[in-house]
Design a protein around this motif. Structure first.
Motif, PDB file in Angstrom:
ATOM      1  N   VAL A  46       2.764  80.588  35.249  1.00  0.00           N
ATOM      2  CA  VAL A  46       2.497  81.524  36.348  1.00  0.00           C
ATOM      3  C   VAL A  46       2.996  82.919  35.980  1.00  0.00           C
ATOM      4  O   VAL A  46       2.313  83.925  36.213  1.00  0.00           O
ATOM      5  CB  VAL A  46       3.157  81.036  37.658  1.00  0.00           C
ATOM      6  N   LYS A  47       4.186  82.973  35.384  1.00  0.00           N
ATOM      7  CA  LYS A  47       4.757  84.264  34.989  1.00  0.00           C
ATOM      8  C   LYS A  47       3.828  85.011  34.039  1.00  0.00           C
ATOM      9  O   LYS A  47       3.639  86.231  34.153  1.00  0.00           O
ATOM     10  CB  LYS A  47       6.117  84.033  34.331  1.00  0.00           C
ATOM     11  N   ALA A  93       7.345  85.910  43.966  1.00  0.00           N
ATOM     12  CA  ALA A  93       8.047  84.623  44.052  1.00  0.00           C
ATOM     13  C   ALA A  93       9.512  84.831  44.420  1.00  0.00           C
ATOM     14  O   ALA A  93      10.231  85.596  43.770  1.00  0.00           O
ATOM     15  CB  ALA A  93       7.934  83.878  42.729  1.00  0.00           C
ATOM     16  N   ALA A  94       9.944  84.151  45.470  1.00  0.00           N
ATOM     17  CA  ALA A  94      11.335  84.244  45.919  1.00  0.00           C
ATOM     18  C   ALA A  94      12.076  82.922  45.757  1.00  0.00           C
ATOM     19  O   ALA A  94      13.303  82.907  45.612  1.00  0.00           O
ATOM     20  CB  ALA A  94      11.386  84.680  47.384  1.00  0.00           C
ATOM     21  N   HIS A  95      11.356  81.797  45.800  1.00  0.00           N
ATOM     22  CA  HIS A  95      11.968  80.470  45.696  1.00  0.00           C
ATOM     23  C   HIS A  95      10.968  79.528  45.041  1.00  0.00           C
ATOM     24  O   HIS A  95       9.760  79.761  45.092  1.00  0.00           O
ATOM     25  CB  HIS A  95      12.317  79.897  47.082  1.00  0.00           C
ATOM     26  N   GLU A 123      24.180  70.479  37.273  1.00  0.00           N
ATOM     27  CA  GLU A 123      24.060  71.832  37.812  1.00  0.00           C
ATOM     28  C   GLU A 123      22.945  72.563  37.072  1.00  0.00           C
ATOM     29  O   GLU A 123      22.580  72.186  35.963  1.00  0.00           O
ATOM     30  CB  GLU A 123      25.384  72.600  37.649  1.00  0.00           C
ATOM     31  N   TRP A 124      22.415  73.600  37.710  1.00  0.00           N
ATOM     32  CA  TRP A 124      21.413  74.424  37.039  1.00  0.00           C
ATOM     33  C   TRP A 124      21.983  74.991  35.742  1.00  0.00           C
ATOM     34  O   TRP A 124      23.140  75.425  35.710  1.00  0.00           O
ATOM     35  CB  TRP A 124      20.964  75.571  37.929  1.00  0.00           C
ATOM     36  N   ASP A 125      21.184  74.975  34.697  1.00  0.00           N
ATOM     37  CA  ASP A 125      21.619  75.545  33.426  1.00  0.00           C
ATOM     38  C   ASP A 125      21.176  77.004  33.394  1.00  0.00           C
ATOM     39  O   ASP A 125      20.015  77.323  33.127  1.00  0.00           O
ATOM     40  CB  ASP A 125      21.013  74.768  32.252  1.00  0.00           C
ATOM     41  N   LEU A 126      22.115  77.878  33.665  1.00  0.00           N
ATOM     42  CA  LEU A 126      21.784  79.303  33.780  1.00  0.00           C
ATOM     43  C   LEU A 126      21.415  79.914  32.434  1.00  0.00           C
ATOM     44  O   LEU A 126      20.684  80.911  32.373  1.00  0.00           O
ATOM     45  CB  LEU A 126      22.951  80.049  34.421  1.00  0.00           C
ATOM     46  N   GLU A 127      21.901  79.317  31.337  1.00  0.00           N
ATOM     47  CA  GLU A 127      21.498  79.805  30.012  1.00  0.00           C
ATOM     48  C   GLU A 127      20.002  79.607  29.805  1.00  0.00           C
ATOM     49  O   GLU A 127      19.310  80.494  29.289  1.00  0.00           O
ATOM     50  CB  GLU A 127      22.280  79.078  28.911  1.00  0.00           C
ATOM     51  N   ILE A 134      13.984  83.484  34.281  1.00  0.00           N
ATOM     52  CA  ILE A 134      13.885  82.842  35.587  1.00  0.00           C
ATOM     53  C   ILE A 134      15.047  83.358  36.441  1.00  0.00           C
ATOM     54  O   ILE A 134      16.213  83.049  36.165  1.00  0.00           O
ATOM     55  CB  ILE A 134      13.946  81.304  35.485  1.00  0.00           C
ATOM     56  N   ALA A 135      14.744  84.163  37.434  1.00  0.00           N
ATOM     57  CA  ALA A 135      15.798  84.745  38.272  1.00  0.00           C
ATOM     58  C   ALA A 135      16.611  83.647  38.942  1.00  0.00           C
ATOM     59  O   ALA A 135      16.060  82.652  39.435  1.00  0.00           O
ATOM     60  CB  ALA A 135      15.175  85.653  39.328  1.00  0.00           C
ATOM     61  N   ARG A 136      17.911  83.847  38.964  1.00  0.00           N
ATOM     62  CA  ARG A 136      18.785  82.823  39.544  1.00  0.00           C
ATOM     63  C   ARG A 136      18.509  82.615  41.032  1.00  0.00           C
ATOM     64  O   ARG A 136      18.761  81.537  41.567  1.00  0.00           O
ATOM     65  CB  ARG A 136      20.240  83.206  39.301  1.00  0.00           C
ATOM     66  N   GLU A 137      17.974  83.654  41.681  1.00  0.00           N
ATOM     67  CA  GLU A 137      17.657  83.534  43.105  1.00  0.00           C
ATOM     68  C   GLU A 137      16.531  82.524  43.360  1.00  0.00           C
ATOM     69  O   GLU A 137      16.386  82.013  44.475  1.00  0.00           O
ATOM     70  CB  GLU A 137      17.242  84.897  43.665  1.00  0.00           C
ATOM     71  N   LEU A 138      15.731  82.255  42.327  1.00  0.00           N
ATOM     72  CA  LEU A 138      14.648  81.270  42.474  1.00  0.00           C
ATOM     73  C   LEU A 138      15.179  79.849  42.587  1.00  0.00           C
ATOM     74  O   LEU A 138      14.510  78.970  43.127  1.00  0.00           O
ATOM     75  CB  LEU A 138      13.702  81.334  41.270  1.00  0.00           C
ATOM     76  N   LEU A 139      16.377  79.610  42.066  1.00  0.00           N
ATOM     77  CA  LEU A 139      16.910  78.251  41.959  1.00  0.00           C
ATOM     78  C   LEU A 139      17.523  77.812  43.282  1.00  0.00           C
ATOM     79  O   LEU A 139      18.469  78.433  43.772  1.00  0.00           O
ATOM     80  CB  LEU A 139      17.957  78.185  40.848  1.00  0.00           C
ATOM     81  N   PRO A 140      17.031  76.713  43.877  1.00  0.00           N
ATOM     82  CA  PRO A 140      17.554  76.277  45.167  1.00  0.00           C
ATOM     83  C   PRO A 140      18.960  75.680  45.046  1.00  0.00           C
ATOM     84  O   PRO A 140      19.403  75.286  43.962  1.00  0.00           O
ATOM     85  CB  PRO A 140      16.560  75.196  45.607  1.00  0.00           C
ATOM     86  N   THR A 141      19.637  75.575  46.172  1.00  0.00           N
ATOM     87  CA  THR A 141      20.894  74.839  46.236  1.00  0.00           C
ATOM     88  C   THR A 141      20.633  73.382  45.892  1.00  0.00           C
ATOM     89  O   THR A 141      19.636  72.797  46.327  1.00  0.00           O
ATOM     90  CB  THR A 141      21.482  74.932  47.657  1.00  0.00           C
ATOM     91  N   LEU A 142      21.522  72.783  45.107  1.00  0.00           N
ATOM     92  CA  LEU A 142      21.366  71.382  44.701  1.00  0.00           C
ATOM     93  C   LEU A 142      22.111  70.451  45.657  1.00  0.00           C
ATOM     94  O   LEU A 142      23.199  70.783  46.148  1.00  0.00           O
ATOM     95  CB  LEU A 142      21.894  71.186  43.279  1.00  0.00           C
TER      96      LEU A 142
END
Length: 495
Positions: free
Chosen positions: A140-141, A151-153, A188-192, A199-207
């Protein structure tokens, strides 16, 4: 008596099960919805169709069983894995969901593998395959930048359904494990990984954990459905994890063989890390802090369906399998490899194709049918062998579900090829029962999912391996294993 509802959001339909405190399925309902294929290899669905279907299912259950209005305690979900739902700032879907069986993302998979190298398996425990979510995000990107900017989420299907019911956005870990963005062992989300691909961290939902309460059914939905009081909603799980729970796969000596359109051989891994190097999937389970491994045959039941429709369209499946029982073990010297859609385990090869090996003029339809059944089972044994060889597993029992569990002949073939006792379920409800079990534990009916499984899951028939058949099948399996390396290049050249 109070009740829970398990909702299974599948690829072709949504199903709802009403279950009581004894684990009895009191009522069920289902609604179909369409698939969209705008281009070859594309597979999409409108998330609005999931909501429409789920609303109809809940209405049907409540109208048929009015006591649910006051006695419904909880709802949870099982859902198709990997499929991408992109939301804007107003939480509205930006496009159709790109589904797990969409294969447009080969280029993005190659990019992920090249960028991360060995770190991909170290972190996510899985290879980059077209089905996973990260490649869809990258597609998509690249191809829909205007949508990407909005895209926000992002959510997965059952988590989107949970959002509709509760107004709260989150993603549950057994499903998040199929995104290629979760560090599976750290949970946990792998931010690396996210940062490596923008991929913006704001896109990643709470787990969340599967049994976590994520809210209650919204007032407006309660009013529309006629529900009185508060109904708790629990996070739920990925369809394969819920199916395993619903079959009682909660200890390391029991495996699951599921033969539907595709085939799955699944094992509970407990709390232990296993290094399958991408040869098997390794995901977080719905059981807290636990894992499961899984091998996949892309065309399991689909191979038998293809064979029937092509060579015996006038026969029923029951009649076809009855004919197969007239063929001896080994199908009169015929081997079949079920690679008609490519293969996943242990050969990650989208271009290999199936084959019949050993044709001669004396073979009949019954021999071909039995060869297809044996070949599908050999393919699933590949996963069993990996689990036994790499993780040292020793299966005492394999629970068989799906189309392969509807035939005494096929069940005995499984017992002989797997060389393990095969059991069937008294009532096979699949992932929906697993979802209901999550709700039952969330509501406090049981302390753990394992305790719930002992009460809810009831087995019926047992099939035991026959020594002489086991020995013959071991010899045939060694021949089967040689077919892929000796036909691979031919298939690639034919493509």
């Amino acid at each position: 008596m109070s009740y829970v509802i398990g909702i299974d959001l599948g690829t072709g339909s949504v199903k709802g099960l009403v279950v009581d405190r004894n684990g009895k399925v009191i009522l069920e309902a289902a609604e179909n919805y369409p698939l969209h294929h705008p281009e070859k290899g594309y597979s999409e669905q409108d998330p609005a169709d999931w909501i429409k279907g789920t609303k109809l299912v809940l209405k049907q259950l409540i109208e048929t069983m009015p006591e649910l209005k006051e006695r419904l305690s909880g709802i949870s979900f099982s859902g198709q894995m990997h499929s991408l739902v992109l939301l804007d700032q107003q939480d509205q879907p930006l496009r159709n969901a790109i589904l797990w069986n969409d294969v447009r993302t080969t280029k993005q998979c190659e990019e992920i593998s090249e960028t991360l190298g060995d770190r991909l398996i170290d972190k996510t425990k899985n290879l980059a395959l077209e089905g996973f979510t990260l490649p869809k995000l990258l597609w998509v990107k690249e191809h829909e930048p205007d949508i990407w900017k909005k895209a926000a989420h992002f959510l997965l299907p059952k988590d989107y359904l949970s959002f509709w019911l509760t107004g709260n956005k989150q993603m549950e870990r057994s499903d998040a494990a199929g995104t290629l963005l979760l560090n599976v062992m750290e949970q946990e989300w792998d931010l690396e990984i996210a940062d490596a691909f923008g991929i913006a961290r704001e896109l990643l939902p709470t787990l969340t954990a599967s049994i976590d309460k994520v809210g209650t059914v919204r007032k407006s939905v309660c009013e529309e459905l006629g529900i009185e009081g508060n109904v708790a909603v629990f996070a739920g799980g990925a369809d394969n994890a819920c199916a395993a729970l619903g079959a009682g796969i909660v200890d390391q000596n029991r495996g699951l063989c599921s033969i539907g359109t595709s085939g799955v051989f699944l094992a509970y891994e407990g709390t232990h890390e296993q290094n399958y190097q991408g040869k098997l999937h390794f995901f977080n389970h719905v059981i807290p802090n636990s894992y499961y491994s899984m091998g996949v045959t892309l065309a399991a039941g689909q191979s038998l369906t293809w064979f029937k429709e092509t060579f015996a369209p006038q026969m029923s499946f029951d009649a076809l399998i009855q004919e197969a029982s007239k063929s001896p073990l080994g199908s009169n010297g015929l081997l079949f490899t079920p690679y008609i859609m490519g293969e996943r385990t242990p050969h990650v090869d989208s271009q290999v194709r199936g084959s019949f090996i050993g044709l001669d003029a004396g073979q009949k339809l019954n021999d071909f049918t039995r060869a297809v059944i044996e070949g599908i089972t050999f393919s699933l044994k590949d996963a069993q062998v990996l689990m036994e060889g790499i993780a040292g597993k020793q299966f005492e029992e394999i629970v068989s579900v799906g189309g392969g569990a509807k035939s005494d002949l096929w069940l005995q073939i499984q017992a002989d090829i797997f060389n393990t006792k095969i059991s069937t379920l008294k009532t096979e409800q699949g992932p929906g029962l697993g979802a209901a079990m999550i709700a039952a534990v969330g509501c406090g009916w049981f302390n753990t999912l394992e305790e719930c499984a002992k009460a809810f899951v009831v087995y019926e028939k047992e099939y035991y391996p026959q020594k002489s058949a086991v020995e013959k099948y071991q010899q045939l399996y060694q021949l089967y294993q040689q077919v892929y390396p000796q036909t691979k290049e031919l298939c690639h050249q034919l493509k």
